[in-house]
Design a protein around this motif. Structure first.
Motif, PDB file in Angstrom:
ATOM      1  N   SER A 112       0.844  -1.309  -0.149  1.00 51.25           N
ATOM      2  CA  SER A 112       0.517   0.173  -0.338  1.00 51.25           C
ATOM      3  C   SER A 112       0.837   1.715  -0.007  1.00 51.25           C
ATOM      4  O   SER A 112       0.613   2.105  -0.559  1.00 51.25           O
ATOM      5  N   LYS A 113       1.601   1.674   0.675  1.00 52.82           N
ATOM      6  CA  LYS A 113       2.795   2.732   0.776  1.00 52.82           C
ATOM      7  C   LYS A 113       3.653   2.631  -0.326  1.00 52.82           C
ATOM      8  O   LYS A 113       3.742   3.978  -0.889  1.00 52.82           O
ATOM      9  N   LEU A 117      -1.796   3.574  -1.911  1.00 48.51           N
ATOM     10  CA  LEU A 117      -3.017   3.252  -2.386  1.00 48.51           C
ATOM     11  C   LEU A 117      -3.821   4.239  -1.365  1.00 48.51           C
ATOM     12  O   LEU A 117      -2.987   4.350  -0.260  1.00 48.51           O
ATOM     13  N   LYS A 118      -4.772   4.534  -1.686  1.00 46.89           N
ATOM     14  CA  LYS A 118      -6.005   4.945  -1.181  1.00 46.89           C
ATOM     15  C   LYS A 118      -6.765   4.488  -0.343  1.00 46.89           C
ATOM     16  O   LYS A 118      -7.651   5.088   0.703  1.00 46.89           O
ATOM     17  N   PHE A 119      -7.454   2.858  -0.204  1.00 46.57           N
ATOM     18  CA  PHE A 119      -7.913   2.256   0.756  1.00 46.57           C
ATOM     19  C   PHE A 119      -6.718   1.003   1.180  1.00 46.57           C
ATOM     20  O   PHE A 119      -5.918   0.743   0.953  1.00 46.57           O
ATOM     21  N   ASP A 120      -7.709   0.185   1.935  1.00 41.47           N
ATOM     22  CA  ASP A 120      -6.853   0.196   2.726  1.00 41.47           C
ATOM     23  C   ASP A 120      -6.526  -1.854   2.278  1.00 41.47           C
ATOM     24  O   ASP A 120      -7.625  -2.810   2.450  1.00 41.47           O
ATOM     25  N   LEU A 121      -5.351  -2.176   1.690  1.00 37.08           N
ATOM     26  CA  LEU A 121      -5.049  -3.348   1.092  1.00 37.08           C
ATOM     27  C   LEU A 121      -5.117  -4.554   1.752  1.00 37.08           C
ATOM     28  O   LEU A 121      -6.047  -5.377   1.791  1.00 37.08           O
ATOM     29  N   ASP A 122      -5.104  -3.948   3.479  1.00 36.77           N
ATOM     30  CA  ASP A 122      -4.300  -5.453   4.025  1.00 36.77           C
ATOM     31  C   ASP A 122      -5.617  -5.607   5.159  1.00 36.77           C
ATOM     32  O   ASP A 122      -6.070  -6.967   4.491  1.00 36.77           O
ATOM     33  N   ASN A 123      -6.908  -4.649   4.932  1.00 34.43           N
ATOM     34  CA  ASN A 123      -8.257  -5.211   5.185  1.00 34.43           C
ATOM     35  C   ASN A 123      -9.226  -6.320   4.428  1.00 34.43           C
ATOM     36  O   ASN A 123      -9.887  -7.076   4.082  1.00 34.43           O
TER      37      ASN A 123
END
Length: 577
Positions: A112-113, A117-123
Motif C-alpha cells: 500500500s505504501k 493506495l487510498k484504500f486499506d489493502l490489508d483489510n
C-alpha cells in the motif's frame, strides 16, 4: 494481579504481573510494564509511585472481578425479535491469527505504501482470504458474505476489484515474502521437493492471454489455463505459477522458483506429474536442475505386453522382503496394509526408465467403494434423465450403455447401466504404476510416489474446498490475483491443519470454522451457537485463545480480536521477516 519490582544498581522498574496455570505448571506473566521509579515520579508530579501502582492494580483487579461475574440477560416473551442481524461467524479468528503470524498484514501495508493506495489493502486482502476459506464465492457476492463475520467489512465492492488489480501486479512479490515467512513452518526434513501441474477452467468464452481454447473432457468448458505448484516434502506449498495450457514453448522459471531450487540444491528434486504433461515439465526444468521424475501411468494405457505383465498375479514382492508372492492366493486379512510390487526396466525412444507397478488391498477397497458410489449416482441419473439428454460426466459415462431408436420420426436415446463395463473396470482397481529414473529400492520409490498424494491433495483442496474454479475472469492480472488469493488461502489452511497435529483433514476443519456461529445478545455480548467437539477444543488449545465460554462480553471479544493480531504467538519465537 500484583506489583513486581525489578531492581538494578541504578533504577527500579515496576510491573503488573498475574499468576497463570500453563501446561500443568504454576507460573506468572507480565500484564503491563508501568515504567521505572524515576519516570513515574516525573509523570505523577511527586506522587509516590508505589502507592499509585498499588491503587492502579486494585482498580485492575476490581475490573477483572466485575468482568468475571455472571451476566444476567433479561428477555421478554412478549417482545418480538428485531430484524437486526443476530448470527455472526467467528471461525475466521483462527485464520486471522495465522494471517498475522505470516506477516501478511505488514506485506500488505508495504505494498500500500509503495503504490500509494487510498484504500486499506490489508483489510481487503485479509477478508478475501477468510471468505475464500469459509465462504468461497464470487467477488460480487463476497461483501454480503463478509457481513456474517464478527468484524464486518468497512469497504465496498469497488475496493475488492481495486485490490485484485494490485494483487495481480505484485503476485511475485507476495509469493517471495510468503515463502520466506512460511519457512518457519517446515524443517524440510524429507529433503524432497515436489512439482506438479493441474488444469484450471474458466466459464468465459474469451481465450486471450493465459487462457487457451480447449474442449474439456471433464466439464466441456472452453477456456483453460495451467497451474504449476511447488510443494516441499512435508506438504507445504511454496510457490505457484500460471501458464497457458498445453503450451509447447519452454516456460522460463521465475526468480522465486529459481531461489527455491537453489535453497533445495542439496535435496532431491522430484517432478511429479502424469504422462500427458511429462514433456512440458521436463522442458521447464531442463538446464536449471538435475531433477528426477515420477510419472504416474495408467495400467489401461500400457502397451499390451506390459499390461499383461502388470496384471499377471505371479512374481510379486512385498516391501521389505525378497520373497515372491502370487497375489491371487494371498491372505487378504493378513495383508490389508501391505504393498506388493513388481518392476522392470524399459527403453522408449532411447530413454531408459523403470516401470514399477504396485498392488494394494487398501487401494482396492477404497477404489471399489468410490465406484459403488459412482454406480449408485449413475443409476439415479438414468432414472431422472430425459430421453434426449446426453451424458457429459466422464466418470459416469464409463458405466452407461446406449441404445438409439426412432420414435415419431425423432431419435430417442435410452440409457442403461452396463454391468460388463463395471466388471471390466474392477480388474484395474488395486493396481497403479509409475515411471521413474530414480535409483534405489523399489519400496523407496513407492513411498515417494505415495507422498505425491500431498500435492494432489493441495490441488484437490484448492479446487473443491476453496472453489478456485470455474472462475469468471477476463483480465490476466485479476486471474493472477484470484489464484494468488486461493494459493495463500491454501497455505493458511495447511498451516492450521499442522497446528492441529494433522489430526483433522482440511475439509473437516473448514466445515467446523464455517459452523462456529455466535448469537449477538444486545447489551451483553455474544453466545456461542456451535457444538463443541474435539476439533474445536484443539483449535482453542493450539491457537491460544478460547471462544467457547457461555457468553463472551464485548470487551472480551475485543481482547480476543487483538490477540489474533499479535505476532508474539509464533512458535519458537520466530520473527516475521
Amino acid at each position: 494481579m500484583r506489583l513486581k519490582i525489578s531492581r538494578s544498581k541504578n533504577s527500579a522498574s515496576l510491573y503488573v504481573i498475574e499468576s497463570i496455570y500453563d501446561n500443568g505448571f504454576n507460573s506468572s506473566r507480565v500484564v503491563e510494564k508501568l515504567g521505572t521509579e524515576e519516570d513515574l515520579r516525573k509523570k505523577l508530579n511527586g506522587q509516590d509511585p508505589y502507592e499509585w501502582a498499588n491503587n492502579y492494580i486494585d482498580t485492575l483487579n476490581q475490573l477483572k472481578k466485575e468482568e468475571s461475574e455472571k451476566v444476567t440477560i433479561a428477555l421478554s416473551p412478549n417482545t418480538v425479535v428485531s430484524s437486526d442481524q443476530r448470527q455472526f461467524n467467528g471461525g475466521y479468528l483462527f485464520l486471522q491469527k495465522i494471517y498475522h503470524e505470516l506477516g501478511l498484514d505488514l506485506i500488505s501495508k508495504n505494498i500500500s505504501k509503495k503504490h500509494s493506495l487510498k484504500f486499506d489493502l490489508d483489510n481487503v486482502f485479509s477478508k478475501l482470504l477468510y471468505s475464500r476459506i469459509i465462504y468461497p464465492s464470487s467477488k460480487l457476492s463476497t461483501p454480503k458474505l463478509l457481513a456474517k463475520f464478527l468484524e464486518p467489512p468497512n469497504f465496498e465492492l469497488q475496493d475488492i476489484y481495486r485490490a485484485l488489480d494490485v494483487i495481480g501486479n505484485v503476485t511475485d512479490y507476495l509469493q517471495e515474502c510468503i515463502y520466506k515467512n512460511s519457512l518457519k513452518y517446515s524443517n524440510h526434513s524429507t529433503n524432497i521437493l515436489y512439482y506438479d501441474l493441474a488444469n484450471l477452467f474458466f466459464e468465459i468464452d474469451n481465450t486471450s492471454g493465459l487462457k487457451k481454447h480447449y474442449i474439456s473432457r471433464e466439464h466441456g468448458i472452453n477456456s483453460i489455463s495451467q497451474i504449476g505448484l511447488f510443494i516441499d516434502g512435508d506438504g507445504l506449498p511454496l510457490a505457484f505459477s500460471i501458464n497457458p495450457e498445453n503450451t509447447n514453448e519452454k516456460t522460463s522459471l521465475k526468480p522465486l522458483e529459481k531461489q527455491i531450487l537453489n535453497d533445495f540444491k542439496s535435496s532431491k528434486f522430484i517432478v511429479c506429474t502424469d504422462a500427458t504433461r511429462a514433456s512440458i515439465v521436463d522442458g521447464m526444468f531442463n538446464g536449471y536442475v538435475d531433477s528426477a521424475f515420477v510419472t504416474t501411468q495408467s495400467i489401461k494405457q500400457l502397451k499390451d505386453h506390459l499390461m499383461q505383465w502388470a496384471l499377471d498375479s505371479k512374481h510379486w514382492r512385498i516391501c521389505g522382503s525378497d520373497k515372491f508372492y502370487d497375489i491371487s492366493a494371498i491372505d487378504v486379512d493378513a495383508h490389508k496394509k501391505s504393498i506388493f510390487y513388481k518392476e522392470r526396466w524399459i527403453n522408449e525412444n532411447g530413454l531408459e526408465k523403470r516401470l514399477i507397478v504396485a498392488f494394494s488391498i487398501k487401494t482396492q477397497t477404497y477404489q471399489r467403494h468410490i465406484r459403488q458410489e459412482q454406480i449408485k449416482g449413475t443409476g439415479m441419473l438414468i432414472k431422472i434423465m430425459p430421453k434426449r439428454f446426453k451424458i457429459k460426466q466422464n466418470v459416469r459415462k464409463k458405466f452407461v450403455a446406449i441404445i438409439k431408436s426412432t420414435k415419431e420420426k425423432e431419435e430417442v436415446i435410452d440409457y442403461f447401466l452396463d454391468r460388463t463395463l463395471t466388471t471390466k473396470e474392477e480388474k484395474f482397481d488395486e493396481f497403479y504404476a509409475v515411471y521413474t529414473n530414480l535409483d534405489g529400492k523399489a519400496e523407496e520409490i513407492i513411498k515417494i510416489s505415495s507422498q505425491r498424494s500431498k500435492i494432489e491433495e493441495s490441488f484437490r483442496t484448492m479446487k473443491s474446498e476453496l472453489k478456485s474454479q470455474p472462475a469468471l475472469l477476463n483480465r490476466d492480472n485479476r486471474m493472477h490475483a484470484h489464484f494468488t488469493t486461493c494459493f495463500v488461502a491454501l497455505i493458511i489452511s495447511i498451516i492450521l491443519e499442522r497446528k492441529l497435529n494433522n489430526e483433522f483433514p482440511c475439509s473437516e476443519i473448514i466445515k467446523t470454522l464455517r459452523s462456529m456461529m455466535f448469537t449477538k445478545v444486545k447489551y451483553a455480548g455474544y453466545v456461542p451457537a456451535y457444538d463443541t467437539t474435539k476439533l474445536t477444543d484443539q483449535l482453542h488449545e493450539q491457537l491460544g485463545f478460547r471462544t467457547d465460554f457461555e457468553i463472551i462480553t464485548y470487551k472480551e471479544l475485543r481482547t480476543i480480536k487483538n490477540e489474533t493480531k499479535l505476532k508474539k504467538a509464533l512458535k519458537r519465537n520466530d520473527k516475521i521477516k
